[in-house]
Design a protein around this motif. Structure first.
Motif, PDB file in Angstrom:
ATOM      1  N   GLU A   3      -4.006   4.937   0.093  1.00  0.00           N
ATOM      2  CA  GLU A   3      -4.789   5.563   1.015  1.00  0.00           C
ATOM      3  C   GLU A   3      -4.476   6.977   1.315  1.00  0.00           C
ATOM      4  O   GLU A   3      -3.263   7.332   1.234  1.00  0.00           O
ATOM      5  CB  GLU A   3      -4.518   4.416   2.541  1.00  0.00           C
ATOM      6  CG  GLU A   3      -5.049   3.129   2.281  1.00  0.00           C
ATOM      7  CD  GLU A   3      -4.796   2.402   3.274  1.00  0.00           C
ATOM      8  OE1 GLU A   3      -4.299   2.975   4.366  1.00  0.00           O
ATOM      9  OE2 GLU A   3      -4.906   1.253   3.221  1.00  0.00           O
ATOM     10  N   ARG A  61       0.901  -1.333  -0.099  1.00  0.00           N
ATOM     11  CA  ARG A  61      -0.007  -0.169  -0.123  1.00  0.00           C
ATOM     12  C   ARG A  61       0.922   1.254  -0.005  1.00  0.00           C
ATOM     13  O   ARG A  61       1.944   1.006   0.513  1.00  0.00           O
ATOM     14  CB  ARG A  61      -1.050  -0.089   1.279  1.00  0.00           C
ATOM     15  CG  ARG A  61      -0.954   0.766   2.094  1.00  0.00           C
ATOM     16  CD  ARG A  61      -2.020   0.374   3.436  1.00  0.00           C
ATOM     17  NE  ARG A  61      -1.391  -0.181   4.617  1.00  0.00           N
ATOM     18  CZ  ARG A  61      -1.476   0.707   5.660  1.00  0.00           C
ATOM     19  NH1 ARG A  61      -2.441   1.644   5.643  1.00  0.00           N
ATOM     20  NH2 ARG A  61      -0.739   0.629   6.719  1.00  0.00           N
ATOM     21  N   ASP A  72      -7.291   0.985  -5.194  1.00  0.00           N
ATOM     22  CA  ASP A  72      -7.900   0.843  -3.583  1.00  0.00           C
ATOM     23  C   ASP A  72      -6.729   0.329  -2.766  1.00  0.00           C
ATOM     24  O   ASP A  72      -6.957   0.107  -1.541  1.00  0.00           O
ATOM     25  CB  ASP A  72      -8.822  -0.400  -3.619  1.00  0.00           C
ATOM     26  CG  ASP A  72      -8.037  -1.900  -4.366  1.00  0.00           C
ATOM     27  OD1 ASP A  72      -6.680  -1.626  -4.845  1.00  0.00           O
ATOM     28  OD2 ASP A  72      -8.749  -2.690  -4.187  1.00  0.00           O
ATOM     29  N   ARG A  73      -5.253   0.466  -3.105  1.00  0.00           N
ATOM     30  CA  ARG A  73      -4.195   0.406  -2.301  1.00  0.00           C
ATOM     31  C   ARG A  73      -3.428   1.645  -2.309  1.00  0.00           C
ATOM     32  O   ARG A  73      -2.182   1.800  -1.682  1.00  0.00           O
ATOM     33  CB  ARG A  73      -3.383  -0.858  -2.780  1.00  0.00           C
ATOM     34  CG  ARG A  73      -3.910  -2.239  -2.440  1.00  0.00           C
ATOM     35  CD  ARG A  73      -3.060  -3.271  -2.441  1.00  0.00           C
ATOM     36  NE  ARG A  73      -2.865  -4.074  -3.520  1.00  0.00           N
ATOM     37  CZ  ARG A  73      -1.835  -4.199  -4.258  1.00  0.00           C
ATOM     38  NH1 ARG A  73      -0.695  -4.002  -3.585  1.00  0.00           N
ATOM     39  NH2 ARG A  73      -1.731  -4.915  -5.224  1.00  0.00           N
ATOM     40  N   VAL A 131       0.536   5.138   1.261  1.00  0.00           N
ATOM     41  CA  VAL A 131      -0.099   6.111   2.320  1.00  0.00           C
ATOM     42  C   VAL A 131       0.305   7.636   1.888  1.00  0.00           C
ATOM     43  O   VAL A 131       1.662   8.038   1.953  1.00  0.00           O
ATOM     44  CB  VAL A 131      -0.005   5.708   3.728  1.00  0.00           C
ATOM     45  CG1 VAL A 131      -0.772   6.787   4.673  1.00  0.00           C
ATOM     46  CG2 VAL A 131      -0.216   4.218   3.984  1.00  0.00           C
TER      47      VAL A 131
END
Ligand SMILES: NC(=O)c1ccc[n+]([C@@H]2O[C@H](COP(=O)([O-])OP(=O)(O)OC[C@H]3O[C@@H](n4cnc5c(N)ncnc54)[C@H](OP(=O)(O)O)[C@@H]3O)[C@@H](O)[C@H]2O)c1
Length: 415
Positions: free
Chosen positions: A261, A194, A258-259, A196
């Protein structure tokens, strides 16, 4: 994103060593700064000015600020200085008379300047106006420092295809994307779990939504951590900036939407993070000073010294985080939905936002009306294709046409 032909990983030890030395007085880098009179542009000029031996300036461009452009040009001696506003040509020519520096004007002249034979081009025009000049630099296959996120928001897939086709190198200048770039292992992209993206939350992070109804332009441009141009400051206040950055990140890094954030981090110390499958999280930290990410791109793949204040973590003492609130900041929801929809929806979102921000700064609409306008434009325009640059121009024009007359108060009444 760095193309395979230019990654430090793919270079031989000898070429890697030479490249890692970066620009020097013996081998100066030829640079062009698009939008040199803006916030990013002036910071870039500041760094070049402090390292004059290592950089030769090819072209400087502005929209209409002749005074600042002429001052920079007379100091840094580019081949050409360009104003996009043709009405400012006579004033620029007069200011540069006798200097040997060419003066030019008009949007085509800005694009022509971007196409000159620089090794490195800073893309720091604000808004979709930066797309054509940025593409001109990409088509020359040079290194492009990309601050102008709107280029990727409005035409991301097409721009990245041109980067690949012309063997250009795109280095993110946005502090978040620079941070990700510095810790993203492109050789193990499939092992990234992911990304961020951190967000300061802007000046209204703690405000109730109802209180934001009466926010003035002066309040909106007063960012708590960063000193920036008016448009991006308003984007930060609505958090549309983070939405645009989400779309930018989706094009720059091979990680599904969707990864990616978003995490609110009011101190703006951690500029973003990358998590790997083993649960390691790598981050880049620093004080909120754009000269750090600009210096990273300007010297890449080497490092240059930057005058940014050093990070004193003991003085900062606490780093805090909170989840983003898409109810109070609907721009975040609109941008993610636009990214998921694809096609021309991000192009429409970007153009509608540019017009809404300009209308807010002109006192025509309220602060909360910015996201309302964008949502209304997206609903009215509906899906549009995005296969060519003509499609980008058509979607951009349609969104601007709708956004210029939309009455967001009707939506407010329904809330
Ligand atoms: N500022 C930051 O800290 C920051 C951080 C990350 C990313 N960015 C991104 O970097 C870009 C520039 O931001 P900024 O804050 O530096 O903006 P800015 O201070 O408003 O400067 C914009 C620059 O673009 C020129 N320009 C404006 N409209 C133009 C047009 N139609 N054609 C040609 N040139 C035009 C301006 O010229 P004049 O001066 O003559 O008007 C100025 O040189 C934006 O995309 C922003 O999102 C900025």
């Amino acid at each position: 994103m760095v193309t395979s032909s230019t990654t430090a990983h793919s270079a031989t030890p000898a070429t890697a060593k030479a490249a890692a030395e970066g620009p020097t007085a013996d081998s100066p880098r030829r640079v062009t700064v698009l939008g040199s009179t803006g916030s990013i542009g002036c910071n870039t000029i500041d760094l070049i000015d402090r390292n004059r031996d290592a950089y030769d300036v090819v072209a400087l461009t502005a929209n209409g600020n002749v005074d600042a452009l002429a001052e920079q040009a007379l100091r840094l001696r580019p081949e050409v200085a360009v104003v996009a506003d043709e009405d400012k040509y006579a004033a620029l020519k007069e200011r540069l008379a006798g200097s040997g520096i060419e003066a030019a004007a008009g949007c085509a002249a800005v694009t022509e300047a971007a196409a000159r034979d620089a090794d490195w081009v800073m893309s720091a025009i604000v808004g979709a106006a930066g797309l054509e000049p940025t593409l001109a630099a990409i088509r020359r296959g040079c290194v492009v420092g990309l601050a102008n996120k709107e280029t990727l928001v409005c035409a991301g897939a097409l721009v990245m295809a041109e980067v690949e086709q012309h063997g250009a190198t795109l280095l993110p200048v946005d502090s978040e994307h620079s941070a990700i770039f510095q810790v993203f292992d492109f050789d193990q992209a499939e092992r990234v779990s992911r990304i961020v993206l951190t967000a300061s939350g802007g000046p209204f992070r703690e405000w109730e939504r109802a209180a934001m109804e009466t926010v003035t332009p002066a309040q909106a441009v007063a960012h708590p951590n960063w000193s920036m141009g008016a448009k991006i400051s308003v984007d930060s206040a609505t958090m549309m900036n983070k939405g645009l950055e989400l779309i930018e990140a989706a094009h720059l890094f091979p990680v599904p939407e969707d990864r990616i954030e978003i995490l609110v981090h009011p101190q703006s110390v951690i500029h973003s993070m990358v998590e790997y499958v083993d649960a390691s999280m790598l981050a880049q930290l620093g004080t909120p000073d754009m000269r750090t990410p600009i210096a990273y791109a300007l010297a890449w793949p080497a490092r240059m010294s930057a005058p940014s204040p050093r990070l004193d973590l003991a003085a900062v003492a606490q780093l805090t985080f909170q989840a983003p609130d898409t109810e109070r900041f609907p721009a975040l929801r609109l941008a993610r939905a636009a990214l998921q929809s694809g096609g021309a929806v991000p192009t429409l979102l970007n153009a509608a936002n540019e017009v809404a921000v300009a209308r807010f700064l002109a006192g025509e609409i309220g602060f909360l009306d910015i996201a309302r306008s964008v949502e209304t434009v997206l609903e009215r325009a509906g899906p549009m294709p995005l296969a060519t640059l003509d499609d980008v121009a058509a979607a951009d024009a349609e969104a601007r046409r709708l956004a210029a007359t939309v009455t967001p108060r009707a939506r407010a009444a329904a809330e």
